[in-house]
Design a protein around this motif. Structure first.
Motif, PDB file in Angstrom:
ATOM      1  N   SER A 177      23.641  54.323  33.113  1.00 50.38           N
ATOM      2  CA  SER A 177      23.410  52.990  33.130  1.00 50.38           C
ATOM      3  C   SER A 177      24.319  52.407  34.147  1.00 50.38           C
ATOM      4  O   SER A 177      24.141  51.225  34.442  1.00 50.38           O
ATOM      5  N   ALA A 178      25.203  53.126  34.670  1.00 50.11           N
ATOM      6  CA  ALA A 178      26.222  52.486  35.756  1.00 50.11           C
ATOM      7  C   ALA A 178      25.720  52.498  36.995  1.00 50.11           C
ATOM      8  O   ALA A 178      26.291  52.160  37.821  1.00 50.11           O
ATOM      9  N   ARG A 179      24.450  53.333  37.224  1.00 42.75           N
ATOM     10  CA  ARG A 179      24.132  53.474  38.434  1.00 42.75           C
ATOM     11  C   ARG A 179      23.570  52.334  39.304  1.00 42.75           C
ATOM     12  O   ARG A 179      23.902  52.258  40.538  1.00 42.75           O
ATOM     13  N   PRO A 180      23.026  51.242  38.629  1.00 37.57           N
ATOM     14  CA  PRO A 180      22.904  50.070  39.480  1.00 37.57           C
ATOM     15  C   PRO A 180      24.269  49.447  40.097  1.00 37.57           C
ATOM     16  O   PRO A 180      24.470  48.814  41.249  1.00 37.57           O
ATOM     17  N   TYR A 181      25.507  49.581  39.311  1.00 36.19           N
ATOM     18  CA  TYR A 181      26.839  49.055  39.913  1.00 36.19           C
ATOM     19  C   TYR A 181      27.166  50.059  41.145  1.00 36.19           C
ATOM     20  O   TYR A 181      27.779  49.604  42.029  1.00 36.19           O
ATOM     21  N   GLU A 182      26.838  51.245  40.949  1.00 35.07           N
ATOM     22  CA  GLU A 182      27.074  52.278  42.031  1.00 35.07           C
ATOM     23  C   GLU A 182      26.339  51.941  43.305  1.00 35.07           C
ATOM     24  O   GLU A 182      26.915  51.853  44.551  1.00 35.07           O
ATOM     25  N   ASN A 183      25.115  51.646  43.146  1.00 31.93           N
ATOM     26  CA  ASN A 183      24.300  50.846  44.355  1.00 31.93           C
ATOM     27  C   ASN A 183      24.999  49.825  44.948  1.00 31.93           C
ATOM     28  O   ASN A 183      25.111  49.728  46.146  1.00 31.93           O
ATOM     29  N   LEU A 184      25.346  48.916  43.985  1.00 31.71           N
ATOM     30  CA  LEU A 184      26.061  47.793  44.571  1.00 31.71           C
ATOM     31  C   LEU A 184      27.213  47.958  45.248  1.00 31.71           C
ATOM     32  O   LEU A 184      27.464  47.086  46.279  1.00 31.71           O
ATOM     33  N   THR A 185      28.180  48.525  44.715  1.00 24.99           N
ATOM     34  CA  THR A 185      29.487  48.924  45.273  1.00 24.99           C
ATOM     35  C   THR A 185      29.384  49.717  46.614  1.00 24.99           C
ATOM     36  O   THR A 185      30.339  49.605  47.559  1.00 24.99           O
TER      37      THR A 185
ATOM     38  N   GLN B  85      27.792  41.250  47.836  1.00 26.28           N
ATOM     39  CA  GLN B  85      28.149  40.855  46.538  1.00 26.28           C
ATOM     40  C   GLN B  85      29.654  40.426  46.205  1.00 26.28           C
ATOM     41  O   GLN B  85      29.788  39.897  45.240  1.00 26.28           O
ATOM     42  N   TRP B  86      30.309  41.090  47.049  1.00 24.84           N
ATOM     43  CA  TRP B  86      31.752  40.767  46.938  1.00 24.84           C
ATOM     44  C   TRP B  86      32.235  39.390  47.301  1.00 24.84           C
ATOM     45  O   TRP B  86      33.575  39.033  46.972  1.00 24.84           O
ATOM     46  N   GLN B  87      31.311  38.695  47.988  1.00 30.47           N
ATOM     47  CA  GLN B  87      31.773  37.709  48.364  1.00 30.47           C
ATOM     48  C   GLN B  87      31.757  36.526  47.434  1.00 30.47           C
ATOM     49  O   GLN B  87      30.760  36.459  46.353  1.00 30.47           O
ATOM     50  N   VAL B  88      32.596  35.748  47.137  1.00 26.45           N
ATOM     51  CA  VAL B  88      32.897  34.630  46.150  1.00 26.45           C
ATOM     52  C   VAL B  88      32.181  33.537  46.367  1.00 26.45           C
ATOM     53  O   VAL B  88      32.021  32.989  47.449  1.00 26.45           O
ATOM     54  N   GLN B  89      31.320  33.142  45.219  1.00 25.39           N
ATOM     55  CA  GLN B  89      30.626  31.807  45.149  1.00 25.39           C
ATOM     56  C   GLN B  89      31.577  30.652  45.150  1.00 25.39           C
ATOM     57  O   GLN B  89      32.093  30.507  44.278  1.00 25.39           O
ATOM     58  N   PRO B  90      31.196  29.741  46.059  1.00 25.22           N
ATOM     59  CA  PRO B  90      31.990  28.486  46.068  1.00 25.22           C
ATOM     60  C   PRO B  90      31.786  27.816  44.849  1.00 25.22           C
ATOM     61  O   PRO B  90      30.911  27.792  43.983  1.00 25.22           O
TER      62      PRO B  90
ATOM     63  N   LEU C  14      36.531  47.145  40.147  1.00 29.01           N
ATOM     64  CA  LEU C  14      34.988  47.310  39.820  1.00 29.01           C
ATOM     65  C   LEU C  14      34.612  48.591  40.723  1.00 29.01           C
ATOM     66  O   LEU C  14      34.028  49.560  40.243  1.00 29.01           O
ATOM     67  N   THR C  15      34.959  48.502  41.979  1.00 27.07           N
ATOM     68  CA  THR C  15      34.616  49.630  42.706  1.00 27.07           C
ATOM     69  C   THR C  15      35.447  50.996  42.208  1.00 27.07           C
ATOM     70  O   THR C  15      34.731  52.050  42.064  1.00 27.07           O
ATOM     71  N   VAL C  16      36.695  50.867  41.781  1.00 31.70           N
ATOM     72  CA  VAL C  16      37.330  52.179  41.265  1.00 31.70           C
ATOM     73  C   VAL C  16      36.775  52.368  40.132  1.00 31.70           C
ATOM     74  O   VAL C  16      36.647  54.035  39.858  1.00 31.70           O
TER      75      VAL C  16
END
Length: 71
Positions: free
Chosen positions: A20-28, A34-39, A63-65
């Motif tokens: 279930s962590a695979r989507p986070y792996e793809n994201l990172t 996605q690392w950009q902060v939303q104003p 999160l990446t680690v």
């Protein structure tokens, strides 16, 4: 090595959780930005309060680690 039925159930559950962590792996691991902060977000406020440092960089690194450890 043999496993009991109970151990086998636990192992299957662990593997399902790790999968279930695979989507986070793809994201990172992609250039998703996605690392950009939303104003206006809470994290943007944290960055502003920590200036010249960026709390968001620490959050993204954590999160990446974590995802890398799961992998």
């Amino acid at each position: 090595m043999t496993t009991t039925t109970e151990e086998d159930q636990y192992l299957r559950r662990i593997l399902a959780l790790l999968d279930s962590a695979r989507p986070y792996e793809n994201l990172t691991q992609s250039d998703s930005k996605q690392w950009q902060v939303q104003p206006g977000s809470a994290l943007a406020g944290d960055d502003a309060n920590a200036d010249p440092y960026h709390a968001s960089h620490n959050a993204w690194t954590a999160l990446t680690v974590a995802v890398d450890h799961l992998h």
